[in-house]
Design a protein around this motif. Structure first.
Motif, PDB file in Angstrom:
ATOM      1  N   GLU A 250      32.778  23.053  44.989  1.00 29.29           N
ATOM      2  CA  GLU A 250      31.397  23.554  44.904  1.00 29.29           C
ATOM      3  C   GLU A 250      31.081  24.113  43.513  1.00 29.29           C
ATOM      4  O   GLU A 250      29.927  24.411  43.212  1.00 29.29           O
ATOM      5  N   LEU A 251      32.103  24.267  42.684  1.00 32.40           N
ATOM      6  CA  LEU A 251      31.907  24.793  41.329  1.00 32.40           C
ATOM      7  C   LEU A 251      31.852  23.681  40.280  1.00 32.40           C
ATOM      8  O   LEU A 251      31.794  23.968  39.083  1.00 32.40           O
ATOM      9  N   ARG A 252      31.876  22.416  40.725  1.00 39.24           N
ATOM     10  CA  ARG A 252      31.804  21.292  39.772  1.00 39.24           C
ATOM     11  C   ARG A 252      30.568  21.459  38.907  1.00 39.24           C
ATOM     12  O   ARG A 252      29.536  21.940  39.365  1.00 39.24           O
ATOM     13  N   GLY A 253      30.685  21.050  37.654  1.00 35.78           N
ATOM     14  CA  GLY A 253      29.575  21.225  36.723  1.00 35.78           C
ATOM     15  C   GLY A 253      29.703  22.530  35.950  1.00 35.78           C
ATOM     16  O   GLY A 253      29.011  22.743  34.963  1.00 35.78           O
ATOM     17  N   LYS A 254      30.598  23.404  36.413  1.00 34.95           N
ATOM     18  CA  LYS A 254      30.909  24.640  35.682  1.00 34.95           C
ATOM     19  C   LYS A 254      32.393  24.619  35.345  1.00 34.95           C
ATOM     20  O   LYS A 254      33.192  24.015  36.057  1.00 34.95           O
TER      21      LYS A 254
END
Length: 158
Positions: free
Chosen positions: A26-30
């Motif tokens: 859920e933290l993909r992109g960070k």
């Protein structure tokens, strides 16, 4: 299986402070900093957490989430976070799932006695969920700044 530079980190879900659950995917992109510390509310761990806390705005600017992890229970983590005014979540890893994944449980000596404990270690995960950098056997002084600079460099490349 343990983590390796350039390789995807297996997805995990863990209980964290603030009545939250952290799921890596859920933290993909960070970018994500996962730092392991031996025990909540001890001097070195308090200093290290404070160093990350004091640099949070700069980590935010580098698109980077900070997560602290130890084997302490959620109540001990909540108390530690509140007392130190940490502005990021702490993960309770009582069953050592993350500790084993990141291979941070090591034989340590304290007062001549050997025991298994967390070796202070930090991992920087890129926006795609791959391990970008790792620091093992960390010395607290200057460490959070070094991690911040690596996060800023990685962010500038993406």
């Amino acid at each position: 299986m343990t983590v390796a530079i350039g390789q995807p980190i297996p997805d995990f879900t863990a209980s964290a402070t603030g009545d939250t659950t952290v799921t890596l995917s859920e933290l993909r992109g960070k970018q994500v900093v996962v730092y392991f510390y031996p025990k909540a509310s001890t001097p070195g761990c308090t200093t290290e957490g404070g160093d990350f806390r004091d640099r949070k705005a700069a980590f935010d600017a580098a698109n980077t989430v900070i997560l602290g992890v130890s084997r302490d229970g959620i109540r001990a983590q909540e108390n530690f976070k509140a007392k130190q005014d940490f502005n990021f979540e702490l993960i309770s890893d009582k069953d050592e799932t993350l500790c084993r994944l990141f291979d941070v449980i090591k034989l340590k000596k304290l007062y001549g006695k050997e025991h298994l404990g967390i070796e202070r270690s930090t991992f920087l995960i890129d926006t795609e969920g791959r391990l970008a950098r790792e620091w093992r056997g960390v010395k607290v002084k200057g460490h959070a700044q070094e991690v911040l600079e690596a996060a800023q460099e990685l962010d500038a490349e993406s």
